[in-house]
Motif scaffolding. Structure first.
Motif, PDB file in Angstrom:
ATOM      1  N   LEU A  68     -22.479  44.973 -24.158  1.00 21.56           N
ATOM      2  CA  LEU A  68     -23.842  44.975 -23.638  1.00 21.56           C
ATOM      3  C   LEU A  68     -24.134  46.251 -22.875  1.00 21.56           C
ATOM      4  CD1 LEU A  68     -26.331  43.084 -23.174  1.00 21.56           C
ATOM      5  CD2 LEU A  68     -25.149  42.271 -21.135  1.00 21.56           C
ATOM      6  N   ALA A  69     -25.181  46.960 -23.279  1.00 22.19           N
ATOM      7  CA  ALA A  69     -25.635  48.127 -22.520  1.00 22.19           C
ATOM      8  C   ALA A  69     -26.251  47.626 -21.220  1.00 22.19           C
ATOM      9  CB  ALA A  69     -26.648  48.922 -23.316  1.00 22.19           C
ATOM     10  N   SER A  70     -25.774  48.156 -20.095  1.00 21.20           N
ATOM     11  CA  SER A  70     -26.262  47.688 -18.800  1.00 21.20           C
ATOM     12  C   SER A  70     -27.760  47.885 -18.650  1.00 21.20           C
ATOM     13  CB  SER A  70     -25.526  48.388 -17.663  1.00 21.20           C
ATOM     14  OG  SER A  70     -25.817  49.779 -17.675  1.00 21.20           O
ATOM     15  N   MET A  94     -21.375  48.328 -21.044  1.00 16.70           N
ATOM     16  CA  MET A  94     -21.366  49.790 -21.162  1.00 16.70           C
ATOM     17  C   MET A  94     -22.418  50.306 -20.190  1.00 16.70           C
ATOM     18  SD  MET A  94     -21.464  50.057 -25.329  1.00 16.70           S
ATOM     19  CE  MET A  94     -22.985  49.089 -25.433  1.00 16.70           C
ATOM     20  N   THR A  95     -22.030  51.221 -19.308  1.00 16.97           N
ATOM     21  CA  THR A  95     -22.963  51.644 -18.275  1.00 16.97           C
ATOM     22  C   THR A  95     -22.824  53.123 -17.943  1.00 16.97           C
ATOM     23  OG1 THR A  95     -23.772  51.146 -16.052  1.00 16.97           O
ATOM     24  CG2 THR A  95     -21.397  51.061 -16.380  1.00 16.97           C
ATOM     25  N   GLY A  96     -23.895  53.658 -17.392  1.00 17.46           N
ATOM     26  CA  GLY A  96     -23.850  54.993 -16.824  1.00 17.46           C
ATOM     27  C   GLY A  96     -23.449  54.893 -15.362  1.00 17.46           C
ATOM     28  N   GLU A 101     -22.971  49.931  -9.205  1.00 15.85           N
ATOM     29  CA  GLU A 101     -23.088  48.858  -8.216  1.00 15.85           C
ATOM     30  C   GLU A 101     -23.536  47.547  -8.869  1.00 15.85           C
ATOM     31  OE1 GLU A 101     -25.874  48.070  -4.436  1.00 15.85           O
ATOM     32  OE2 GLU A 101     -24.681  49.911  -4.329  1.00 15.85           O
ATOM     33  N   ARG A 102     -24.520  47.620  -9.759  1.00 13.38           N
ATOM     34  CA  ARG A 102     -24.975  46.426 -10.472  1.00 13.38           C
ATOM     35  C   ARG A 102     -23.882  45.885 -11.390  1.00 13.38           C
ATOM     36  NH1 ARG A 102     -29.605  47.125 -13.927  1.00 13.38           N
ATOM     37  NH2 ARG A 102     -29.750  44.881 -13.905  1.00 13.38           N
ATOM     38  N   VAL A 103     -23.120  46.781 -12.012  1.00  7.50           N
ATOM     39  CA  VAL A 103     -22.037  46.366 -12.906  1.00  7.50           C
ATOM     40  C   VAL A 103     -20.946  45.663 -12.110  1.00  7.50           C
ATOM     41  CG1 VAL A 103     -20.221  47.185 -14.436  1.00  7.50           C
ATOM     42  CG2 VAL A 103     -22.522  48.103 -14.643  1.00  7.50           C
ATOM     43  N   TYR A 114     -15.883  46.628 -17.954  1.00 11.72           N
ATOM     44  CA  TYR A 114     -16.951  47.588 -18.218  1.00 11.72           C
ATOM     45  C   TYR A 114     -16.351  48.940 -18.546  1.00 11.72           C
ATOM     46  CZ  TYR A 114     -16.474  49.986 -13.711  1.00 11.72           C
ATOM     47  OH  TYR A 114     -16.002  50.719 -12.655  1.00 11.72           O
ATOM     48  N   LEU A 115     -17.186  49.793 -19.119  1.00  8.09           N
ATOM     49  CA  LEU A 115     -16.767  51.138 -19.481  1.00  8.09           C
ATOM     50  C   LEU A 115     -17.924  52.077 -19.187  1.00  8.09           C
ATOM     51  CD1 LEU A 115     -14.280  52.503 -20.784  1.00  8.09           C
ATOM     52  CD2 LEU A 115     -15.430  52.271 -22.974  1.00  8.09           C
ATOM     53  N   LEU A 116     -17.615  53.196 -18.512  1.00  7.11           N
ATOM     54  CA  LEU A 116     -18.642  54.179 -18.183  1.00  7.11           C
ATOM     55  C   LEU A 116     -18.991  55.037 -19.386  1.00  7.11           C
ATOM     56  CD1 LEU A 116     -17.496  55.478 -14.672  1.00  7.11           C
ATOM     57  CD2 LEU A 116     -19.492  54.073 -15.190  1.00  7.11           C
ATOM     58  N   LYS A 117     -20.292  55.265 -19.587  1.00  3.32           N
ATOM     59  CA  LYS A 117     -20.768  56.186 -20.611  1.00  3.32           C
ATOM     60  C   LYS A 117     -20.724  57.591 -20.038  1.00  3.32           C
ATOM     61  CE  LYS A 117     -24.100  53.097 -22.831  1.00  3.32           C
ATOM     62  NZ  LYS A 117     -25.526  52.908 -23.093  1.00  3.32           N
TER      63      LYS A 117
END
Length: 137
Positions: A68-70, A94-96, A101-103, A114-117
């Motif tokens: 899921l893209a955050s 998946m997040t920037g 913080e939301r993730v 999660y994984l950082l973009k």
């Protein structure tokens, strides 16, 4: 092997990502790789949260990994947890960096990882293997 038995051994990867190039890259990689955690994988993509919510994708006898893209879905997770039995749905976000913080909040409540973009799809594949191992084996 009957279709229901095959489905029980398969993982369905649900990719919810609004960036068409990222979505296509993920679909191509996992379709070619063809497995998550040594189980065959079926890939289904969605380009919006609305499309994902309107689709009839959930079947309780199957295992799912929700990628899921955050930017389009973290707020959707509490709703999904009330609508579906999430014992068979692993969630990876998946997040920037701007949304960490939301993730982190989502990790405490609903998500497994999660994984950082930007990220390498090979790294994502290995992380999803680990998530699926913890959830489904």
């Amino acid at each position: 092997m009957p279709a229901s038995a095959l489905d029980a051994e398969m993982i369905t990867l649900l990719i919810v990502e609004n960036d068409p190039s990222v979505r296509q890259q993920l679909e191509d990689f996992f379709s070619t790789r063809s497995f998550i955690s040594d189980k065959p994988v079926r890939v289904i993509t969605f380009h919006t949260r609305q499309q994902f919510l309107e689709e009839d994708w959930y079947h309780p006898e199957e295992d799912y990994v929700l990628l899921l893209a955050s930017s389009i879905g973290i707020d959707t997770l509490p709703f999904l947890k009330t609508k579906y039995d999430f014992r068979n749905v692993a969630v990876m976000i998946m997040t920037g960096e701007e949304e960490t913080e939301r993730v982190e909040e989502a990790l405490r409540e609903e998500a497994e990882d999660y994984l950082l973009k930007p990220f390498r799809v090979e790294d994502l594949g290995e992380r999803l293997d680990g998530v699926a191992d913890r959830m489904f084996i």
